[in-house]
Design a protein around this motif. Structure first.
Motif, PDB file in Angstrom:
ATOM      1  N   TYR A 167      33.469  41.819  35.053  1.00 60.73           N
ATOM      2  CA  TYR A 167      33.305  43.428  34.970  1.00 60.73           C
ATOM      3  C   TYR A 167      33.322  43.711  33.288  1.00 60.73           C
ATOM      4  CZ  TYR A 167      35.132  43.890  39.670  1.00 60.73           C
ATOM      5  OH  TYR A 167      35.431  43.834  40.884  1.00 60.73           O
ATOM      6  N   ASN A 213      38.076  47.629  34.983  1.00 63.00           N
ATOM      7  CA  ASN A 213      39.226  46.842  35.944  1.00 63.00           C
ATOM      8  C   ASN A 213      40.349  46.878  35.365  1.00 63.00           C
ATOM      9  OD1 ASN A 213      38.440  45.112  33.496  1.00 63.00           O
ATOM     10  ND2 ASN A 213      38.838  43.370  34.620  1.00 63.00           N
ATOM     11  N   SER A 214      40.649  47.835  34.215  1.00 57.39           N
ATOM     12  CA  SER A 214      42.059  48.129  33.887  1.00 57.39           C
ATOM     13  C   SER A 214      43.268  47.892  34.778  1.00 57.39           C
ATOM     14  CB  SER A 214      42.108  48.849  32.639  1.00 57.39           C
ATOM     15  OG  SER A 214      41.643  50.280  33.323  1.00 57.39           O
ATOM     16  N   VAL A 228      44.511  47.991  39.359  1.00 61.39           N
ATOM     17  CA  VAL A 228      44.718  46.765  40.219  1.00 61.39           C
ATOM     18  C   VAL A 228      43.665  46.771  41.234  1.00 61.39           C
ATOM     19  CG1 VAL A 228      47.223  46.351  39.564  1.00 61.39           C
ATOM     20  CG2 VAL A 228      46.678  48.201  41.046  1.00 61.39           C
ATOM     21  N   THR A 229      42.650  47.636  41.329  1.00 60.52           N
ATOM     22  CA  THR A 229      41.602  48.032  42.239  1.00 60.52           C
ATOM     23  C   THR A 229      40.580  46.748  42.379  1.00 60.52           C
ATOM     24  OG1 THR A 229      41.852  50.428  41.989  1.00 60.52           O
ATOM     25  CG2 THR A 229      39.853  49.609  43.099  1.00 60.52           C
ATOM     26  N   PRO A 230      40.678  46.268  43.533  1.00 58.58           N
ATOM     27  CA  PRO A 230      39.728  45.109  43.530  1.00 58.58           C
ATOM     28  C   PRO A 230      38.317  45.292  43.389  1.00 58.58           C
ATOM     29  CG  PRO A 230      41.184  45.194  45.524  1.00 58.58           C
ATOM     30  CD  PRO A 230      41.387  46.338  44.777  1.00 58.58           C
ATOM     31  N   TYR A 239      39.316  37.638  42.154  1.00 56.28           N
ATOM     32  CA  TYR A 239      40.162  38.911  41.611  1.00 56.28           C
ATOM     33  C   TYR A 239      40.929  38.528  40.398  1.00 56.28           C
ATOM     34  CZ  TYR A 239      43.896  42.328  41.760  1.00 56.28           C
ATOM     35  OH  TYR A 239      44.822  43.263  41.437  1.00 56.28           O
ATOM     36  N   TYR A 240      41.656  37.253  40.807  1.00 55.58           N
ATOM     37  CA  TYR A 240      42.865  37.013  39.667  1.00 55.58           C
ATOM     38  C   TYR A 240      42.438  36.610  38.283  1.00 55.58           C
ATOM     39  CZ  TYR A 240      46.495  34.287  37.465  1.00 55.58           C
ATOM     40  OH  TYR A 240      47.105  33.485  36.499  1.00 55.58           O
ATOM     41  N   ASN A 263      39.212  37.864  37.190  1.00 57.89           N
ATOM     42  CA  ASN A 263      38.710  39.093  36.544  1.00 57.89           C
ATOM     43  C   ASN A 263      39.996  39.906  36.126  1.00 57.89           C
ATOM     44  OD1 ASN A 263      36.250  39.379  39.279  1.00 57.89           O
ATOM     45  ND2 ASN A 263      36.163  38.254  37.465  1.00 57.89           N
ATOM     46  N   SER A 264      41.221  39.769  36.726  1.00 53.31           N
ATOM     47  CA  SER A 264      42.015  40.656  36.282  1.00 53.31           C
ATOM     48  C   SER A 264      42.953  40.231  35.152  1.00 53.31           C
ATOM     49  CB  SER A 264      42.993  41.061  37.558  1.00 53.31           C
ATOM     50  OG  SER A 264      42.532  41.625  38.445  1.00 53.31           O
ATOM     51  N   PHE A 265      42.993  38.867  34.892  1.00 60.49           N
ATOM     52  CA  PHE A 265      44.179  38.336  33.929  1.00 60.49           C
ATOM     53  C   PHE A 265      43.353  37.422  32.925  1.00 60.49           C
ATOM     54  CE2 PHE A 265      46.368  39.253  38.061  1.00 60.49           C
ATOM     55  CZ  PHE A 265      47.310  40.197  37.338  1.00 60.49           C
TER      56      PHE A 265
END
Length: 1001
Positions: A377, A437-438, A440-442, A660-661, A663-665
């Motif tokens: 992202y 992606n800031s 929590v939307t997948p 998802y994990y 990409n988010s963290f």
């Protein structure tokens, strides 16, 4: 020259060679050609006794010249077994994963005498081999890097100053090639000159140097400590990096001061987030940064021009991932690539398969671009220089293992007709678009940040594709066309407009071929054949672009690829990988036909060669997905072939969560490591730190001030006309002129690297034996004697086992199957229980040790028995092991659902209950219906009497119907009524709603 020749012949040399004297003696010798010294001080030093002895005994060399060379030094003429790379029983490869150091020995005084009859060679002279292993020594003020060739017979040395000013890299390179004995004498002399300060110590052994990097202070040197063989092309090995080490080029006192600087430590920690031990590859003698076609064309052009030296070091900088680290080396060294190794990031896999008793080698190489590289992202679309995100070049090499080298008999240099290749490209949609992606939307919303009516960035991108691959460029766009909430479809229309605009200026026969197809919707539809549609597109692509085939053009027809297939979806991962496999399958048929193995270009899906290719492309897609998206492929080929089993849904769910994990963290930390390693960010005083930047947009886009000063390209003639010219294979010519008498080793010294004539090898450790497809991807069919049997390139008969294996081909790609493994030690084991796993193990998609899966139950009773058998006997004490076992057990239970005995009994009672009730044909009580009679008789008269209303209840009920003229006004007379109970509580200050404690369980 013979070592026992007379001294008179040696005395004719004008100067004393460096390697025959200690460093201290060399510093005082006239016209010495090297600055390698054994005294680390910068000023002149008094002449030590060892030098005076060397000068005094100059005449005594007459006596020693007749002595055997072994008396001049105690260095053995044959290196020890562990040094020369002989058979190591504990290693899985021909050579150990860790490089062995240079074997030194103490030398007597006679070692200072001149080595009579030595051959003094310089770099670039005929017969000088490339260095393959290195030993790093250190003194108080210097590092000494000793490099040796593949046979450990010739060596070179350079030294690095540890006391240089901060920001300076001082490297002294010696261009003389030494023998083992001479190098030993030189190192011993350096050791003797530094005895007071601790002498010469071995720091580490390496397989190569990746380069030099600097953060806030002194430079670091990044070296390769472990490697493994993964492929062999034309007798040249390709290695994967398995371990690296970052070495500070400072003294111990300076290093301790640097460690106390928090910014320096933070930069080192950030760089460590990039795992260099996965999916980084290099080769000593083959340029893996470019395709086979480009390498062969370049070598043929060099022969046609009659160059005195073979062309080299023209690497494709787009795919050299250590390009930033090679910058300081190129400024400090004259022969940069003799010491430093270009490295690519991507994927390499190779296997052999037998077709009609002919061994075919299948190689897949993926090269990821270092330009505009990053995480999913955080890097989308294209930058203003025309480089797209997730830009990967995939090359499929099909060769027949009749001969090893690239040369045909004669020798006809670089004309072996047994090599073919096909190149594809994948990359993000070349538009300015992002996804935030800031939250929590997948699936974040897609935003078009810039709408350019001239599509300047897309024009630069396609002009670069024309330059790299020629024309035509076939664009296969697989994004979604119809969505309830427009996301991907936003880019579809804009991308179509860009292609339409760019095609207006191109010649009719060079236009960009564009096909948009909603592959995701087609895969979910029952009336659409996804594979059939992709195959028709793949055949069209291969027929237009062609493929590369080597040959001399006279006896063996040669061919060259013009154009490329550019495939993309929204992420360029799942759908793109499936489409690239189908295109590769179509190219495979043409390649096998060109090699004369099959009569036509058709290969069936259920044939073994296509099954092997699908395994390789699945592994290829997994690696690309991990690098860009953080997880393995979510949708595999089995999904689009609609043969996937129900168990793949659990796998897809786990992979989606992992993606998802990450990409988010985790992606932001990985992006910082990319920017630091690739040189997108360099530290400078007064500028913000890397971790303080709110965005890295300006690190990947051109400086607007510099961009505005450039001359804008023509919006209509946006391409370079010479990029559209048709590529042609240079005609084969024999070496002429000064090259006519050169041996084959001068052009391509593959013999020593591949055959290792001085090494003892074993078949299980030779790469050509290990890459056999029977060992990596065993077929599902067995012959009568139980051995695995390979079929022809046609479909296998539709047996039960075949259907199961074909359904598993896209999901479970276990490289080892216990049914076909002759060595029981090669069967993977569970790291917790130690039990051997079968070929159905989950390790390929979970990439973690898993419990052995039992066959699925055939009935509820069998399920109960299986469930009891799978219970662990003893609980695990280790928390980490228990957590791992819990995850593995969860996945195993998801793929093999079971029920307990009580649930099974309840289900049997449920399904058998209606059969006990007869059909209702009258109003009489049904006979033998004990349950119904029991229910009727359970209502006693007391229970019925309790259901009657009392007078108070009737009075309260009537009260609710007495409504005044103004029902919204509450009077004092109304307050005692029950209906206003909550109102009375509110007047007392209490809440109108009943407060209850939330149930957190």
């Amino acid at each position: 020259m013979d070592e026992n020749s007379s001294v008179d012949s040696e005395s004719e040399k004008p100067h004393t060679p460096l390697k025959t004297l200690p460093d201290a003696a060399v510093q005082h010798a006239p016209n010495a050609r090297s600055s390698l010294g054994n005294n680390d001080g910068q000023g002149p030093t008094p002449e030590p006794d060892i030098v005076r002895q060397a000068r005094t005994n100059a005449t005594s060399s007459l006596a020693t010249s007749s002595l055997p060379s072994t008396q001049l030094s105690d260095t053995p003429s044959v290196p020890p077994m562990h040094e020369s790379g002989l058979l190591d029983p504990d290693s899985e490869d021909e050579e150990p994963a860790t490089a062995a150091g240079f074997e030194r020995s103490t030398s007597p005084a006679s070692a200072l005498h001149r080595n009579k009859g030595a051959e003094y060679q310089k770099v670039g002279e005929e017969g000088v081999c490339k260095m393959h292993r290195f030993s790093l020594y250190e003194t108080v003020n210097w590092f000494y890097l000793v490099g040796g060739d593949v046979l450990d017979q010739r060596f070179r040395i350079m030294k690095i100053d540890r006391t240089a000013d901060s920001g300076d890299l001082v490297v002294v390179e010696d261009e003389i090639v030494y023998t083992r004995k001479e190098m030993n004498q030189l190192l011993n002399a350096v050791d003797d000159g530094n005895k007071v300060s601790g002498g010469l110590r071995l720091k580490c052994t390496t397989w190569g140097v990746l380069g030099f990097i600097r953060f806030t202070g002194a430079y670091y040197m990044l070296v390769i400590t472990k490697r493994s063989q993964v492929a062999m092309i034309g007798g040249h090995y390709i290695y994967q990096i398995d371990g690296t080490e970052l070495i500070s080029l400072t003294t111990s006192s300076s290093r301790s001061k640097a460690e106390r600087i928090p910014e320096e430590a933070r930069f080192v920690s950030t760089l460590s987030n990039l795992d260099l031990s996965r999916s980084f590859y290099f080769s000593y003698t083959y340029d893996i940064t470019r395709s086979l076609q480009l390498n062969m064309v370049q070598e043929r052009e060099a022969l046609g021009e009659g160059l005195l030296q073979k062309s080299q070091h023209y690497h494709d900088g787009m795919f050299v991932w250590n390009h930033h680290l090679l910058g300081p080396a190129s400024r400090a060294l004259r022969n940069t690539y003799d010491w430093c190794i270009p490295t690519i990031h991507g994927f390499v896999d190779q296997t052999n398969i037998s077709i009609h008793s002919r061994t075919v080698c299948v190689t897949v190489i993926a090269r990821r671009s270092r330009l505009f590289a990053g995480a999913r992202y955080l890097k989308r679309g294209v930058n203003d220089l025309g480089y797209v995100a997730n830009d990967v070049e995939t090359e499929q090499i099909i060769s027949e293992a009749l001969t090893t080298s690239f040369h045909a008999p004669g020798p006809q240099l670089y004309a072996n007709p047994n090599f073919t290749s096909y190149v594809q490209h994948r990359g993000s949609i070349p538009l300015h678009w992002t996804q935030d992606n800031s939250g929590v939307t997948p699936k974040p919303d897609i935003e078009l940040n810039l709408v350019d009516p001239f599509f300047s960035a897309a024009a630069l991108h396609f002009d670069n594709l024309f330059e790299r691959y020629g024309a035509p460029v076939y664009v296969l766009n697989l994004v979604k066309a119809r969505e309830r909430i427009p996301r991907e479809s936003i880019l579809l229309q804009e991308y179509t407009n860009a292609i339409t605009y760019l095609n207006q200026s191109l010649p009719a026969d060079k236009k960009i071929l564009y096909k948009a197809w909603d592959m995701s919707r087609a895969s979910k539809s029952r009336d659409q054949d996804v594979i059939g549609t992709l195959e028709s597109v793949g055949k069209d692509i291969v027929s237009r672009t062609g493929f590369f085939r080597n040959g001399d053009g006279v006896y063996w027809k040669s061919a060259i690829q013009n154009g490329v297939a550019r495939t993309n979806c929204i992420d360029c991962l799942d759908r793109t990988n499936a489409a690239q496999f189908i295109i590769g399958k179509c190219a495979l048929g043409h390649q096998l036909q060109a090699l004369g193995i099959i009569p036509n270009e058709t290969v069936e899906f259920e044939s073994d060669v296509v099954t092997v290719l699908s395994h390789m492309y699945h592994a290829h897609g997994d690696m690309i997905a991990i690098q860009y998206g953080g997880s393995h492929l979510v949708n595999t080929m089995a999904t689009y072939r609609k043969i996937n089993q129900w168990s793949s849904q659990s796998r897809d769910m786990v992979e989606s969560f992992k993606r998802y994990y990450n990409n988010s963290f985790l992606d932001r930390q990985r992006q910082e490591a990319y920017n630091l390693f690739l040189g997108n960010y360099t530290f400078s005083q007064g500028q913000p730190m890397l971790w303080d930047l709110t965005t890295d947009y300006y690190l990947h886009h051109a400086d607007p001030r510099a961009w505005s000063e450039r001359r804008r390209k023509n919006y209509i003639k946006w391409f370079e006309p010479h990029h559209l010219e048709e590529r042609r294979m240079p005609q084969h010519v024999y070496p002429n002129g000064a090259l006519a008498d050169k041996p084959l080793e001068f052009f391509d010294d593959y013999w020593l690297e591949y055959y290792r004539p001085t090494n003892l090898s074993a078949f299980p450790k030779i790469l050509s034996y290990k890459v056999n497809s029977l060992r990596k991807y065993p077929p599902p069919k067995e012959s009568q004697d139980g051995a695995p049997e390979l079929s022809e390139p046609q479909s296998r008969p539709a047996t039960k086992n075949n259907r199961q294996d074909s359904g598993r081909a896209g999901a479970d790609l276990s490289p080892v199957d216990s049914r076909f493994t002759t060595n029981p030690d090669q069967v993977p084991k569970n790291s917790l229980s130690g039990e051997k796993l079968s070929g159905n193990a989950l390790s390929d998609w979970l990439r973690q040790p898993s419990q052995q899966l039992q066959p699925g139950p055939t009935s509820i009773k069998d399920a109960h028995t299986l469930n009891n058998a799978q219970k662990p006997e003893k609980p695990l004490k280790d928390k980490s092991a228990a957590t791992q076992w819990t995850l593995n057990q969860f996945v195993a239970n998801s793929l093999n659902p079971t029920v307990v005995e009580t649930e099974a009994d309840e289900y049997l009672r449920y399904i058998n209950h209606p059969s006990n009730l007869p059909l209702v044909v009258s109003t009489d009580d049904p006979p033998h219906n004990s349950d119904f009679l029991t229910y009727i008789q359970s209502n006693s008269p007391d229970a019925v009497a309790q259901m009657l209303s009392t007078e108070d209840d009737i009075a309260d009920f009537e009260e609710f119907f007495n409504v005044g003229d103004d029902p919204l006004t509450v009077t004092d007379a109304d307050t005692p009524k029950k209906r206003y109970k909550a109102y009375r509580q509110w007047l007392k200050g209490k809440s109108l709603f009943k407060q209850q404690r939330a149930d957190l369980q």
